[in-house]
Structure formats: C-alpha cells, structure tokens
Design a protein around this motif. Structure first.
Motif, short mmCIF file in Angstrom:
data_model
loop_
_atom_site.label_atom_id
_atom_site.label_comp_id
_atom_site.label_asym_id
_atom_site.label_seq_id
_atom_site.Cartn_x
_atom_site.Cartn_y
_atom_site.Cartn_z
N SER A 9 0.86 -1.18 0.00
CA SER A 9 0.00 0.00 0.00
C SER A 9 0.89 1.23 0.00
O SER A 9 1.53 1.55 1.02
CB SER A 9 -0.91 0.00 1.23
OG SER A 9 -1.75 -1.13 1.21
N THR A 38 -6.00 1.04 -0.58
CA THR A 38 -7.46 1.16 -0.68
C THR A 38 -8.00 2.37 0.08
O THR A 38 -9.20 2.63 0.08
CB THR A 38 -8.15 -0.11 -0.15
OG1 THR A 38 -7.77 -0.30 1.22
CG2 THR A 38 -7.78 -1.33 -0.97
N LYS A 69 -14.59 -0.30 2.81
CA LYS A 69 -13.20 -0.75 2.89
C LYS A 69 -13.11 -2.25 2.60
O LYS A 69 -12.22 -2.71 1.86
CB LYS A 69 -12.63 -0.44 4.28
CG LYS A 69 -11.19 -0.91 4.45
CD LYS A 69 -10.66 -0.58 5.84
CE LYS A 69 -9.22 -1.08 6.00
NZ LYS A 69 -8.67 -0.77 7.35
N GLY A 70 -14.03 -3.00 3.18
CA GLY A 70 -14.01 -4.45 2.97
C GLY A 70 -14.22 -4.82 1.51
O GLY A 70 -13.56 -5.74 1.00
N ILE A 73 -10.98 -4.04 -0.40
CA ILE A 73 -9.93 -5.04 -0.14
C ILE A 73 -10.23 -6.32 -0.90
O ILE A 73 -9.34 -6.93 -1.52
CB ILE A 73 -9.79 -5.30 1.37
CG1 ILE A 73 -9.25 -4.05 2.07
CG2 ILE A 73 -8.88 -6.50 1.63
CD1 ILE A 73 -9.26 -4.14 3.58
N SER A 74 -11.47 -6.76 -0.84
CA SER A 74 -11.86 -7.98 -1.54
C SER A 74 -11.61 -7.86 -3.04
O SER A 74 -11.07 -8.77 -3.67
CB SER A 74 -13.33 -8.29 -1.26
OG SER A 74 -13.73 -9.45 -1.94
N THR A 77 -7.80 -7.68 -3.82
CA THR A 77 -7.16 -8.98 -3.61
C THR A 77 -7.22 -9.82 -4.89
O THR A 77 -6.22 -10.39 -5.33
CB THR A 77 -7.84 -9.73 -2.45
OG1 THR A 77 -7.66 -8.98 -1.24
CG2 THR A 77 -7.23 -11.12 -2.27
N GLN A 103 -4.13 -6.78 6.16
CA GLN A 103 -4.67 -6.36 4.87
C GLN A 103 -3.66 -6.59 3.75
O GLN A 103 -3.96 -7.17 2.71
CB GLN A 103 -5.06 -4.88 4.92
CG GLN A 103 -5.52 -4.32 3.57
CD GLN A 103 -5.93 -2.85 3.65
OE1 GLN A 103 -6.37 -2.38 4.69
NE2 GLN A 103 -5.76 -2.12 2.55
N ASN A 104 -2.43 -6.12 3.95
CA ASN A 104 -1.41 -6.27 2.92
C ASN A 104 -1.05 -7.74 2.71
O ASN A 104 -0.80 -8.18 1.58
CB ASN A 104 -0.17 -5.47 3.30
CG ASN A 104 0.65 -5.10 2.09
OD1 ASN A 104 0.34 -4.16 1.37
ND2 ASN A 104 1.70 -5.86 1.83
N VAL A 106 -3.01 -10.38 3.11
CA VAL A 106 -4.08 -11.04 2.34
C VAL A 106 -3.93 -10.77 0.85
O VAL A 106 -4.00 -11.68 0.02
CB VAL A 106 -5.46 -10.56 2.84
CG1 VAL A 106 -6.56 -10.98 1.87
CG2 VAL A 106 -5.75 -11.13 4.23
N MET A 107 -3.69 -9.51 0.49
CA MET A 107 -3.60 -9.15 -0.92
C MET A 107 -2.32 -9.69 -1.56
O MET A 107 -2.35 -10.24 -2.66
CB MET A 107 -3.70 -7.64 -1.08
CG MET A 107 -5.09 -7.11 -0.77
SD MET A 107 -5.34 -5.37 -1.23
CE MET A 107 -4.58 -4.56 0.17
#
Length: 417
Positions: A9, A38, A69-70, A73-74, A77, A103-104, A106-107
């Motif tokens: 990010s 994001t 935000k969710g 992120i989804s 990803t 977060q980072n 997961v992506m």
C-alpha cells in the motif's frame, strides 16, 4: 535484468516500500512496485498504480471509491492476483516480496499463490505469530513467511532488519535458484505419509527409488495431501501411492492438528486428471487434537498422547460409520481403474492387539464398509500385516509399479521380482 515485484500500500507503507526498493536495486535486481492501497490518501512511489491494477480487472478505480473498505480489499485482492499472474506469464517478474499487516498480507499472498511452486515468494507479516495458522498465508504454495516481530509503522531498528532479511532472501533466490518446478524425464510418484505410517511409507519410497522411480513424500496433516493432488493436476506427478488418507477422516471434525480446508481435494483433483492411483487406508481410524481442544465424549474414547500437547484418538464406532462413508463416497466416484490396498492388522502403528489404539470393532467397521465398495473400477487387494511395516510398504510399492505398467506409464522392463 531480473525483476522482483513489491506489493504494498503506497499510501500508509510508502517509507517501507521505498526502503525495499532501495535494498533490492542495490543488489542489481530491478524492483517493480505494485500499489494496492485502498484508503483515501494519495499513493506515491509506485510503478504500477492501483488504478492500473483495477482496470486490468475491468473496473475503474473511480467506481470503487464509493465502496466500503471491505469491498475494496476484496476486489483488490482478486485484481492484484490476476495482474501478477498476467505479468508473470509475460515474463516481466521473477519473484515477489511484501511486508505488512493483515490487509497487505491477504492481498500480497493471494498474488503469490497464483505463481508456480519454485518461483521466489517472500512475505514478512504481522500475521505469522501467536495462535494464527499459516493456511491462509501459504495455501498450497512455497511462500517463505517471516514473522515481523513488531508492526510496520515506519522504519526502526526492528522493521529495517526484518525487511532487509526479506528482501535479501528474495534477491538470493531470484539470482541463484528460483525457477518454477519442471517435470524431468524420470517417472514421479507421490506417496502420502505421516509419523504413524512413516515406516511403511518410507519403505515404499525406498523401493520405488530402487526401481528407478522418483518418489516424493507428502505429509498428510491438513495440506500435504492437497498439495500432492494439485501437483498431479498440474502434470508434475505420474502416479499417486496414497497410503495415508487420514485427512479425509479429520475433515469431518472440522478441527484438530491434521485438519485443513483443502482436504476437500483429497481423492478428487488427481482423480479428475485420471492419474494412476493406488489407495490405502492409513490413518482413517483416528483423529488428532491438542489437549485444550479435545472433542466430546473423551470418557468413551481410546487414545494415547502423541506428544505433550497432542493426542491420537481412536474413532468411536458411530464416527467410523460416518467418516468411512465419506471415504467410500469419494472412491465410488472414481471412473478409471485403480487399486485399493487393505491391511489385515492395523491402519497405522500402535493399533495391533495389546497396543494403545487397538479397537477391533472400529477397525472392522472401517474395513467392512470399504470391502463392500461396489465400484467396478476399484480392485480391492488385501495385504497381510500392519500398514506401518517395511514389508507392507514394499508390497504397496510393487502394486504401484503394477498400476503404472497397466496404465502404460512404464514398460515391462521395470521388474521388482
């Protein structure tokens, strides 16, 4: 010049990403920074903007700005995973490194999981600590995971060193070793095992190798069997000697040491590719749980401590009925010739008469249901003795050789007689 993608990010982690670029390029490797931010703040220091990543997935970033935000992120990803897969196929990157929190992680790891085994992938993460498992991070790929020790809130004496180590690891692999797995000329057979079937399985591995077969052992404790199935699906394995199908039993309980979400692929992906297959029943008769997560009805159960924290617990008769039926259901779906090997004196060690996990009624339920399999493609073969013995494993290897011959994978010149 070799290229390493840095996923991060570029708003909140700008300083860390600049430091990663500096370290990588100082080693004579190109850095390609891919922004996956994001948040509302502007990003900087990237080579590939989040807008470009979004557009590669067919969506304008402006259309994403009103999302939660969710949702962002989804979306990102999946978008960055697809983008990285594309540029890898175009030979624009040779490895990936990232550092960050959940977060980072997961992506970045979603992107890493799209790349073949052998391609360098390094993730320094806050997630790799405490009671968290690595399943969501590594899945069925070879992602090197480094605990971050502290959070990534800028550069300090800890984060500098952790990031330096992560970058050095990725650079070293890219420069000196990293490349996707390639199938050689030798016939390759995957063999499933765990500690309780190790003697028999390793004897099978040794015998296969003596006969010129390259054998790969897969530890069936939640992910090993699924990785073997994926490699078979990818054409890296010519045959499967699935001696230890324990994960199918553990899958029913949705927990325990050997549970993994990918157990759903057991006896599935390799079967879909019609890979030559010899199946057995190693570990179908027990489950493994830590002492603070014991299942109900422990007062009825036969069990033994595997170590100070984990117990091996024999199934109860009603559980054996249910879990074996799940195994039988998968075997009954096989639509090409395979062999199914059954031992007469135990499906793992410590299960013979007088030993800790002997429970004759449970064994009879399991083997009785399996012997009644009606699938005409399944040849049921009984091998006297306990599965976890050298003699049993050698015979299992010979049946694998027979299967490879019958399927035309190897010629008659290979002989174990």
């Amino acid at each position: 010049m070799k290229t390493i993608a840095i996923i991060g990010s570029c708003d909140t982690k700008y300083r860390e990403i600049c430091y990663m670029r500096e370290l990588i390029e100082a080693q004579g490797v190109k850095a390609l920074v891919i922004d996956v931010a994001t948040g509302p703040d502007p990003s900087k220091g990237y080579d590939i903007s989040r807008e470009e990543v979004a557009e590669s997935a067919g969506v304008s970033w402006q259309d994403m700005e009103s999302k939660s935000k969710g949702e962002k992120i989804s979306f990102m990803t999946e978008a960055v995973a697809g983008y990285v897969e594309k540029i890898y196929q175009e030979r624009k990157v040779d490895g990936i490194v990232s550092a960050g929190g959940l977060q980072n992680t997961v992506m970045a790891t979603a992107a890493m999981q799209r790349l073949p085994i052998g391609v360098p992938k390094v993730m320094a993460t806050t997630v790799a600590s405490g009671r968290k498992t690595f399943e969501s991070i590594v899945a069925d790929k070879d992602i090197v995971t480094i605990p971050s020790i502290c959070d990534f809130t800028g550069l300090n004496l800890v984060t500098r060193q952790i990031i330096a180590n992560a970058c050095a690891a990725c650079v070293g692999m890219v420069k000196n070793a990293g490349k996707p797995l390639e199938k050689g000329k030798k016939i390759v057979v995957g063999v499933t095992l765990m500690g309780v079937t190790n003697v028999g399985a390793c004897a099978a591995v040794d015998e296969l190798e003596r006969l010129g077969i390259e054998a790969i052992g897969f530890h069936t404790t939640g992910v090993g069997g699924a990785i073997m199935e994926k490699m078979a699906e990818d054409g890296l394995i010519n045959g499967i000697l699935d001696l230890t199908t324990h994960e199918i039993t553990q899958e029913y309980f949705k927990g325990g040491f050997s549970y993994g979400e990918d157990a759903k692929y057991r006896l599935v992906k390799g079967v879909q590719k019609k890979v030559p297959l010899v199946i057995s029943v190693g570990g179908l008769d027990f489950i493994d749980f830590c002492v603070d997560e014991f299942p109900e009805r422990m007062d009825e159960r036969v069990y033994m401590m595997h170590n100070a924290n984990t117990a091996h617990i024999k199934l109860l008769p009603d559980e054996a009925e249910i879990t074996t039926q799940r195994f039988v259901d998968r075997v009954n779906k096989i639509d090409y010739p395979v062999k199914l090997l059954i031992p007469t004196d135990g499906m793992r060690h410590n299960t013979r008469k007088g030993e800790e996990l002997y429970y004759h009624e449970v064994d009879e339920i399991i083997l009785g249901k399996i012997k009644n399999i009606t699938n005409p493609n399944v040849e049921i073969i009984t091998i006297p003795g306990n599965l976890d013995t050298k003699e049993w494993g050698i015979q299992a290897a010979h049946h694998m050789i027979d299967e490879l011959k019958e399927r035309g994978v190897i010629g008659e010149e290979v002989s174990y007689k």
